[in-house]
Design a protein around this motif. Structure first.
Motif, PDB file in Angstrom:
ATOM      1  N   LEU A 147       0.860  -1.181   0.000  1.00  0.00           N
ATOM      2  CA  LEU A 147       0.000   0.000   0.000  1.00  0.00           C
ATOM      3  C   LEU A 147       0.899   1.234   0.000  1.00  0.00           C
ATOM      4  N   ILE A 148       0.807   2.020  -1.045  1.00  0.00           N
ATOM      5  CA  ILE A 148       1.576   3.264  -1.149  1.00  0.00           C
ATOM      6  C   ILE A 148       0.695   4.411  -0.681  1.00  0.00           C
ATOM      7  N   LEU A 149       1.156   5.157   0.310  1.00  0.00           N
ATOM      8  CA  LEU A 149       0.413   6.304   0.821  1.00  0.00           C
ATOM      9  C   LEU A 149       0.914   7.557   0.124  1.00  0.00           C
ATOM     10  N   GLU A 150       0.014   8.200  -0.613  1.00  0.00           N
ATOM     11  CA  GLU A 150       0.349   9.402  -1.369  1.00  0.00           C
ATOM     12  C   GLU A 150      -0.827  10.372  -1.324  1.00  0.00           C
ATOM     13  N   CYS A 151      -0.681  11.503  -2.009  1.00  0.00           N
ATOM     14  CA  CYS A 151      -1.746  12.518  -2.026  1.00  0.00           C
ATOM     15  C   CYS A 151      -2.796  12.118  -3.057  1.00  0.00           C
ATOM     16  N   ALA A 152      -3.554  11.073  -2.737  1.00  0.00           N
ATOM     17  CA  ALA A 152      -4.459  10.436  -3.693  1.00  0.00           C
ATOM     18  C   ALA A 152      -5.923  10.800  -3.477  1.00  0.00           C
ATOM     19  N   GLY A 153      -6.190  11.845  -2.698  1.00  0.00           N
ATOM     20  CA  GLY A 153      -7.572  12.290  -2.503  1.00  0.00           C
ATOM     21  C   GLY A 153      -8.459  11.253  -1.843  1.00  0.00           C
ATOM     22  N   ASN A 154      -7.827  10.353  -1.060  1.00  0.00           N
ATOM     23  CA  ASN A 154      -8.547   9.267  -0.376  1.00  0.00           C
ATOM     24  C   ASN A 154      -9.320   8.369  -1.351  1.00  0.00           C
ATOM     25  N   TRP A 158      -4.322   5.879 -11.086  1.00  0.00           N
ATOM     26  CA  TRP A 158      -4.027   7.220 -10.562  1.00  0.00           C
ATOM     27  C   TRP A 158      -3.490   8.110 -11.666  1.00  0.00           C
ATOM     28  N   GLU A 159      -3.911   9.381 -11.634  1.00  0.00           N
ATOM     29  CA  GLU A 159      -3.485  10.324 -12.659  1.00  0.00           C
ATOM     30  C   GLU A 159      -2.126  10.944 -12.353  1.00  0.00           C
ATOM     31  N   ALA A 160      -1.411  10.358 -11.422  1.00  0.00           N
ATOM     32  CA  ALA A 160      -0.060  10.800 -11.106  1.00  0.00           C
ATOM     33  C   ALA A 160       0.863   9.583 -11.099  1.00  0.00           C
ATOM     34  N   SER A 161       2.138   9.846 -10.877  1.00  0.00           N
ATOM     35  CA  SER A 161       3.133   8.766 -10.862  1.00  0.00           C
ATOM     36  C   SER A 161       3.914   8.849  -9.561  1.00  0.00           C
ATOM     37  N   CYS A 162       4.225   7.692  -8.990  1.00  0.00           N
ATOM     38  CA  CYS A 162       4.948   7.678  -7.723  1.00  0.00           C
ATOM     39  C   CYS A 162       5.759   6.392  -7.624  1.00  0.00           C
ATOM     40  N   ASP A 163       6.251   6.098  -6.423  1.00  0.00           N
ATOM     41  CA  ASP A 163       7.096   4.916  -6.220  1.00  0.00           C
ATOM     42  C   ASP A 163       6.361   3.597  -6.419  1.00  0.00           C
ATOM     43  N   ALA A 164       5.041   3.630  -6.504  1.00  0.00           N
ATOM     44  CA  ALA A 164       4.266   2.395  -6.688  1.00  0.00           C
ATOM     45  C   ALA A 164       4.776   1.608  -7.881  1.00  0.00           C
ATOM     46  N   ARG A 165       5.114   2.327  -8.949  1.00  0.00           N
ATOM     47  CA  ARG A 165       5.484   1.627 -10.188  1.00  0.00           C
ATOM     48  C   ARG A 165       6.784   0.846 -10.028  1.00  0.00           C
ATOM     49  N   ILE A 166       7.689   1.281  -9.138  1.00  0.00           N
ATOM     50  CA  ILE A 166       8.957   0.569  -8.936  1.00  0.00           C
ATOM     51  C   ILE A 166       8.688  -0.846  -8.457  1.00  0.00           C
ATOM     52  N   PHE A 167       7.833  -0.968  -7.442  1.00  0.00           N
ATOM     53  CA  PHE A 167       7.538  -2.286  -6.879  1.00  0.00           C
ATOM     54  C   PHE A 167       6.707  -3.125  -7.858  1.00  0.00           C
ATOM     55  N   ALA A 168       5.734  -2.486  -8.524  1.00  0.00           N
ATOM     56  CA  ALA A 168       4.871  -3.223  -9.448  1.00  0.00           C
ATOM     57  C   ALA A 168       5.651  -3.790 -10.620  1.00  0.00           C
ATOM     58  N   LEU A 169       6.678  -3.071 -11.068  1.00  0.00           N
ATOM     59  CA  LEU A 169       7.465  -3.530 -12.209  1.00  0.00           C
ATOM     60  C   LEU A 169       8.634  -4.415 -11.792  1.00  0.00           C
ATOM     61  N   GLU A 170       9.062  -4.266 -10.555  1.00  0.00           N
ATOM     62  CA  GLU A 170      10.138  -5.130 -10.046  1.00  0.00           C
ATOM     63  C   GLU A 170       9.603  -6.533  -9.746  1.00  0.00           C
ATOM     64  N   TYR A 171       8.345  -6.610  -9.302  1.00  0.00           N
ATOM     65  CA  TYR A 171       7.722  -7.894  -8.950  1.00  0.00           C
ATOM     66  C   TYR A 171       6.410  -8.028  -9.718  1.00  0.00           C
ATOM     67  N   GLY A 181      -4.424   7.473  -0.039  1.00  0.00           N
ATOM     68  CA  GLY A 181      -3.914   8.454   0.916  1.00  0.00           C
ATOM     69  C   GLY A 181      -4.688   9.754   0.869  1.00  0.00           C
ATOM     70  N   PRO A 182      -4.556  10.572   1.914  1.00  0.00           N
ATOM     71  CA  PRO A 182      -5.311  11.821   1.998  1.00  0.00           C
ATOM     72  C   PRO A 182      -4.597  12.960   1.288  1.00  0.00           C
ATOM     73  N   GLY A 183      -5.335  14.015   1.017  1.00  0.00           N
ATOM     74  CA  GLY A 183      -4.725  15.214   0.449  1.00  0.00           C
ATOM     75  C   GLY A 183      -5.005  15.356  -1.030  1.00  0.00           C
ATOM     76  N   ALA A 184      -5.220  16.600  -1.443  1.00  0.00           N
ATOM     77  CA  ALA A 184      -5.559  16.883  -2.839  1.00  0.00           C
ATOM     78  C   ALA A 184      -4.307  16.991  -3.686  1.00  0.00           C
ATOM     79  N   LEU A 185      -4.299  16.278  -4.802  1.00  0.00           N
ATOM     80  CA  LEU A 185      -3.165  16.322  -5.720  1.00  0.00           C
ATOM     81  C   LEU A 185      -2.920  17.733  -6.232  1.00  0.00           C
ATOM     82  N   ASN A 186      -4.001  18.506  -6.415  1.00  0.00           N
ATOM     83  CA  ASN A 186      -3.818  19.855  -6.956  1.00  0.00           C
ATOM     84  C   ASN A 186      -3.186  20.808  -5.948  1.00  0.00           C
TER      85      ASN A 186
END
Length: 570
Positions: free
Chosen positions: A214-221, A508-521, A530-535
């Motif tokens: 689970l990657i916690l980012e500014c994903a607007g919940n 998600w309309e943004a990019s973050c560390d999630a892709r590292i793990f998804a592509l590594e495994y 995660g909470p918080g507005a991307l804008n």
């Protein structure tokens, strides 16, 4: 999970002491500047201090029986294809990884149970670094504002809060953890993800401590089982000649604008080509982040550019004013008029005016171009001043060479005496590969440069154009919606109230560390929330709404218990 458990967790989250302690630790880590602008030595000190604040909070989790690990950066990290090269801000070239990461580390908290069962070990990930410029935290009613409040120290607070709740539930005999948890507090996400890459390279850690992430980012919940890709681009144009004339400076600027314009048009083509069922919103954008001294980050929307135009007569300036208006009209036709859009964070128009013109002399105008800043993922709601400026300059180029007008264009207070630098980013979906995107952007830039050279018929100073993609370079990824982890996330989302039962999950309309793990495994379910507005991320308006923080903690706690299939006694 039953409603009684959700009520028990909510009761703990509502506890005044719990909230006070968590908000205090969030403020504490927000007061530490973990932006890269301060240099490696100061950043290393800031990271250690931030980890100390986090570990002081975690050390109270007695019932989880966990251990804190200072996880050194992998010594072979620079050999990995996902490694982001670090270039000196002083312009002396790449800094070797051994120097960048000497004495620096990620911090892990490893806890749980090795009990047999059908559950999955789970990883939780959030980053401690923030973008420039840093500004300190402050409380404002139900908000905590400050650099990193949304991206991504608010995500750290979610992990800490969820672990705290599970610790309390374990204390009270409500929960018995069935599997392991690996909480990852990582560095260097904003410059490309080298902190998470180092963690992902640890095969032994993966085998023992996490089967989903689970990657916690500014994903607007929201819950995102996929992420769009992104690549940062840097164009550095240098001449060997010092002391350029106004005419020569203008020609170099016109040249790079011709190339950047082509990149913007290619980005629109890439968007038109893009389709993926997990990304119906088609979050494909071209971000113009930095030109010379204007802008702060390749993936941050620049909100202001100022430049001058000089000619030979007042009549020239009349033509310039018309060209500026025409350029803005063409920009609006494609990207929309944000002067009629209300910003929900401020309650005022996103852009009060698109530009202003100041008469310096009868033959010189100073033109300010206005936009609205934020993370590149929020481009539909914001306004890119550099992109708007490019459209304006293209109109000025058109009139300059159509009637052989003697116009000179220059950025105000330029910091590059013998050249110019541009940085930006291009996002893309899983239907495109990153290498293809890179090749297309590079090709169209040089086509624009060459076309301008031919059509202008001017003697342009010799420029070495160095185009690089050494910073963030993220492939896109998508997780199957029928994955057990995705289904658990959906259930936890409905129970916590962050999504409704009929809601379709998208990428998600943004990019973050999630892709590292998804592509590594290949088989690893990786989910971003995660909470918080991307804008608000990467902007001067960055602030975290505390009720959203606590909703995210409820979701994360439920998701952990579902994933691990832990025993619940209520």
């Amino acid at each position: 999970m039953n409603k009684k458990l959700t009520d028990v967790i909510n009761s703990e989250i509502s506890n005044d002491l719990f909230r006070e302690e968590l908000e205090n630790v969030l403020i504490d880590i927000l007061e530490i500047d973990t932006s890269p602008a301060q240099g490696i030595l100061k950043l290393k000190e800031a990271e250690s201090l931030c980890f100390k604040r986090i570990s002081d909070y975690i050390n109270k989790f007695i019932s989880l029986n966990g251990k804190l690990v200072m996880h050194d950066i992998n010594k072979n990290i620079d050999e990995h294809k996902f490694y982001t090269r670090i270039v000196s801000a002083a312009g002396v070239g790449e800094i070797p990884a051994v120097d960048v990461y000497n004495g620096r580390y990620n911090m892990l908290y490893l806890c749980g149970s090795a009990a047999d069962g059908n559950g999955r070990n789970i990883g939780l990930n959030a980053h401690i670094d923030v973008v420039n410029p840093y500004f300190p935290p402050e409380r404002a009613g139900l908000y905590i504002r400050g650099r990193g409040s949304v991206d991504d120290k608010g995500g750290i607070a979610v992990i800490l809060g969820a672990l705290k709740i599970i610790n309390v539930l374990a204390d009270n005999g409500v929960v018995e953890l069935n599997k392991n948890i690996a909480a990852m507090f990582v560095i260097d996400e904003e410059i490309g993800g080298n902190g998470s890459l180092s963690v992902a390279m640890d095969r032994e850690l993966k085998e023992k401590y996490y089967d989903s992430l689970l990657i916690l980012e500014c994903a607007g919940n929201k819950i995102f089982p996929g992420g769009r890709g992104a690549v940062f681009i840097k164009i550095d144009g240098k001449t060997k000649k010092n002391g350029l004339s106004k005419e020569e400076t203008s020609l170099i600027l016109e040249t790079i604008v011709s190339g950047i314009y082509n990149i913007i048009q290619e980005g629109l083509k890439i968007k038109k080509e893009s389709y993926h069922e997990l990304f119906p919103q088609n979050p494909v954008y071209t971000c113009t982040g930095i030109i010379d001294r204007f802008g702060k980050h390749p993936s941050g929307i620049c909100d202001f550019v100022e430049f001058t135009v000089t000619g030979n007569s007042a009549d020239d300036m009349v033509a310039v004013r018309k060209a500026v208006s025409s350029g803005v009209e063409k920009y609006i036709r494609i990207f929309g008029d944000k002067s009629s859009m209300i910003d929900p964070l401020s309650g005022t128009a996103k852009v009060k005016q698109h530009y202003s013109i100041e008469t310096v002399t009868s033959e010189c105008l100073k033109i300010a171009v206005y936009g609205s800043g934020g993370h590149m993922g929020s481009l539909p709601e914001n306004d890119a001043a550099i992109t708007k400026w490019v459209y304006i300059v293209k109109e000025l180029i058109k009139i300059k060479y159509a009637v052989k007008m003697k116009l000179n264009i220059g950025l105000s207070d330029s910091e590059n005496g013998n050249g110019i630098v541009f940085e930006g980013a291009q996002s893309f979906l899983p239907c495109h590969k990153m290498d293809d995107i890179i090749n297309r952007l590079e090709n169209v830039f040089f086509k624009g440069v060459e076309k301008f050279r031919i059509e202008s018929e001017e003697e342009i100073p010799e420029v070495e154009w160095d185009i690089s993609f050494n910073k963030l370079h993220n492939e896109a990824f998508a997780i199957a919606s029928e994955s057990g982890s995705v289904m658990n996330a959906r259930d936890a989302g409905v129970e916590s109230g962050i999504i409704n039962k009929e809601e379709e999950l998208v990428g998600w309309e943004a990019s973050c560390d999630a892709r590292i793990f998804a592509l590594e495994y290949d088989e690893l379910p990786v989910i971003t929330t995660g909470p918080g507005a991307l804008n608000g991320a990467h902007s001067s308006k960055e602030s975290l709404y505390l009720p959203d923080l606590y909703k995210s903690i409820l979701f994360t706690t439920l998701f952990i218990l579902k994933e691990t299939k832990s025993k619940v006694n209520v």
